[in-house]
Write an enzyme that holds these catalytic residues in place. Sequence first.
Site, mmCIF file in Angstrom:
data_model
loop_
_atom_site.group_PDB
_atom_site.id
_atom_site.type_symbol
_atom_site.label_atom_id
_atom_site.label_comp_id
_atom_site.label_asym_id
_atom_site.label_seq_id
_atom_site.Cartn_x
_atom_site.Cartn_y
_atom_site.Cartn_z
ATOM 1 N N ARG A 53 0.864 -1.180 0.000
ATOM 2 C CA ARG A 53 0.000 0.000 0.000
ATOM 3 C C ARG A 53 0.897 1.225 0.000
ATOM 4 N NH1 ARG A 53 2.530 1.925 3.610
ATOM 5 N NH2 ARG A 53 1.010 3.583 3.779
ATOM 6 N N ALA A 55 0.689 5.181 -2.116
ATOM 7 C CA ALA A 55 0.499 5.534 -3.527
ATOM 8 C C ALA A 55 1.708 5.202 -4.409
ATOM 9 C CB ALA A 55 0.093 7.007 -3.634
ATOM 10 N N ARG A 96 -7.567 -0.433 -6.946
ATOM 11 C CA ARG A 96 -7.924 0.614 -5.982
ATOM 12 C C ARG A 96 -8.185 1.900 -6.768
ATOM 13 N NH1 ARG A 96 -4.715 0.900 -0.521
ATOM 14 N NH2 ARG A 96 -6.701 1.867 0.026
ATOM 15 N N GLN A 201 -1.875 1.951 9.945
ATOM 16 C CA GLN A 201 -0.568 2.053 9.297
ATOM 17 C C GLN A 201 0.416 2.844 10.151
ATOM 18 O OE1 GLN A 201 -3.511 2.802 7.875
ATOM 19 N NE2 GLN A 201 -3.646 2.013 5.786
ATOM 20 N N ASP A 242 -2.284 10.727 -1.906
ATOM 21 C CA ASP A 242 -2.659 9.715 -2.892
ATOM 22 C C ASP A 242 -3.028 10.340 -4.236
ATOM 23 O OD1 ASP A 242 -3.336 8.425 -0.080
ATOM 24 O OD2 ASP A 242 -2.926 6.826 -1.531
ATOM 25 N N ASN A 252 -5.914 12.044 0.558
ATOM 26 C CA ASN A 252 -4.974 11.244 1.346
ATOM 27 C C ASN A 252 -5.778 10.430 2.362
ATOM 28 O OD1 ASN A 252 -2.235 10.487 1.946
ATOM 29 N ND2 ASN A 252 -2.337 11.705 3.800
ATOM 30 N N LYS A 253 -5.092 9.602 3.112
ATOM 31 C CA LYS A 253 -5.691 8.698 4.105
ATOM 32 C C LYS A 253 -6.752 9.393 4.956
ATOM 33 C CE LYS A 253 -4.929 5.293 4.619
ATOM 34 N NZ LYS A 253 -5.791 4.462 3.761
#
Lengths: 367, 367
Positions: A53, A55, A96, A201, A242, A252-253
């Site tokens: 995982r 990007a 994804r 993460q 991302d 992003n996350k």
Amino acid sequence: MKNSKRKEMLQTVMWKEDSVFMIDQTKLPTRLVYVKCKKYEDVVNAIKNMVVRGAPAIGISAAFGLALAAKSSNARTRTKLMSDLCRAYEELRSTRPTAVNLFWGLDRVMGKAKTGKNLLEIKSGILSEAKKMAKEDIQTNMEMGINGAGLLYDGDTVMTHCNAGALATSAYGTALGVIRAAKDAGKLIRVIATETRPVMQGSRLTTYELHHDNIDVTLIPDTAVGHIMSRGQIKCVIVGADRILRSGHVFNKIGTYQIALMARFHKVPFYVAAPMSTFDFKSDLGDVPIEQRLEDEVLKIGKKRIAAKGVHAFNPAFDVTPPELISGIITERGVLTPPFNFRQESLVGKNEKIRTLKMKLSNPSII
Amino acid sequence: MKNSKRKEMLQTVMWKEDSVFMIDQTKLPTRLVYVKCKKYEDVVNAIKNMVVRGAPAIGISAAFGLALAAKSSNARTRTKLMSDLCRAYEELRSTRPTAVNLFWGLDRVMGKAKTGKNLLEIKSGILSEAKKMAKEDIQTNMEMGINGAGLLYDGDTVMTHCNAGALATSAYGTALGVIRAAKDAGKLIRVIATETRPVMQGSRLTTYELHHDNIDVTLIPDTAVGHIMSRGQIKCVIVGADRILRSGHVFNKIGTYQIALMARFHKVPFYVAAPMSTFDFKSDLGDVPIEQRLEDEVLKIGKKRIAAKGVHAFNPAFDVTPPELISGIITERGVLTPPFNFRQESLVGKNEKIRTLKMKLSNPSII
């Protein structure tokens, strides 16, 4: 010195023995295990299941996935080979939806494939392009690190979210690459890592790789971000991305947006570190899908159900941080400062560094 | 109707068989188990280990703890009994430092004990006072519910953090009591519950008790609060409190402050629901200790370590929400609206309802 450092460097994705080797990130931090992908379908599954995982790491894995598809193709004609590649391309592309580096990596390799005159040239062209991308990624991260390190001061405490480190790239990392570069420049940097529920993460990967590199890291629950900022303990925030739109909107996350909001409120500079391959110059805000992942990631931990039976969860994997909350975007070409209005021709294809208002950014009181 | 509802009501703490029975909240939602405390030391451990948690529930448990200490005392003189009680009082008082209801509950029972003329009168006085407090708590919550229900509209989606429900009180709950009362008034209310890392009271307790009462609840990670608010999906936030100062500063579960900040930014009303026993009219902001809990709550999940070995965590159990972020405080006496400057004499001891600017609050556009 440099060599000994490189020897220890965590390498997340690499080509070896005609296969793609990747660290199984679902096993960290308990075990450092590499999985071997022999077929492109293995790469498809690895991306879907977050074995790999981040990007940039996804982009490179997908590129190597196409190399596997080329290698295993029995095609005897150029047309058949390109058709095999297209199938693999489509499958890899649909793993994804949000991170744009996936599409960038696949398109770059397919572009190379199209220039091949015969089967051998196509196959070897794909593999050498994917290898080149993996190598370039490390170089890119190191340049990004040098560009961003100037924003950090000796003794700073930096907050980061999720994992934008070596484990999210080929090696070295984006946000954590900036921290590594600051450390290499002799600055003492302390890191506050958020857990980053639901996939954790931050707990699992960021603490692992920073501790591996002897960088001081303290873990906090995602609920403690505001509290710790209110105590004046954070000098700046650095996260990865991302996808970055030309308007400066950063995907992003999940959780990034609220950290940016709190950073603004507490007058803490908020930086995004990402390579040029994360920029999407075509899409508008409404065009980008936000991946919804399985609700079990929230309802369960491991295999154990945490929430009451019968209850549902909402589990978006990403959020959007608007440009007005971003103090600067750290790239391999320089630090981009607001107002953001990116045009592809102005950012991509030139060799000189982008001129930035670095002096302005280096004053933490101005955000 | 009312009776059938009461029969089903989750009762968190109660006196039975000369013992204190409490739901073991560390076992929820997997198993609904009651633990029996025969000695006050059992209550001390139950509070420390969060078998029982939630400010009002802790206050009542501690009061029952003193009743256990009185029951088991072999003292033959008033002085000796009071000395036994004092030891239990001090031990119970030191279990957790932030929630003020603990001290309130203990002081109220000790106050009653001091009026007793002989051993029997002291012992029976303590038990009847503790029982009275448990009963009053349910009544208080129901009144709070009625007062707060007017702030909610049919079809509203309400966010809540941690567990300020039946499981945080004798029964019915504070923040979730308001939601129950709105439902009882015929309004359809949907609840968004945050997980509330690290102890996950949202996942484990709030989803459990709302699902138990057929109230629509969806769980989100703590990282998704900003994202969901930015989509306009939340009509208001209601949380509980562990301590409210006369200045209006609210101590509550870690993560409350950042939710209040995000609510303000997104123009979402932010309400606190708490009984008068949660008010601390004496302390100033700097006087209140914020409990730091074991870092293993963050580093591990259950017994499994999640973070890399050798890494440390920061684990404050509470944070402070400043009064300027609070739209209203829902109490059993009415809804208090800003500006807050509470004096004990104006809030406690009168029987009439506090006059509130309910009309102003009932317009969600004004926060």
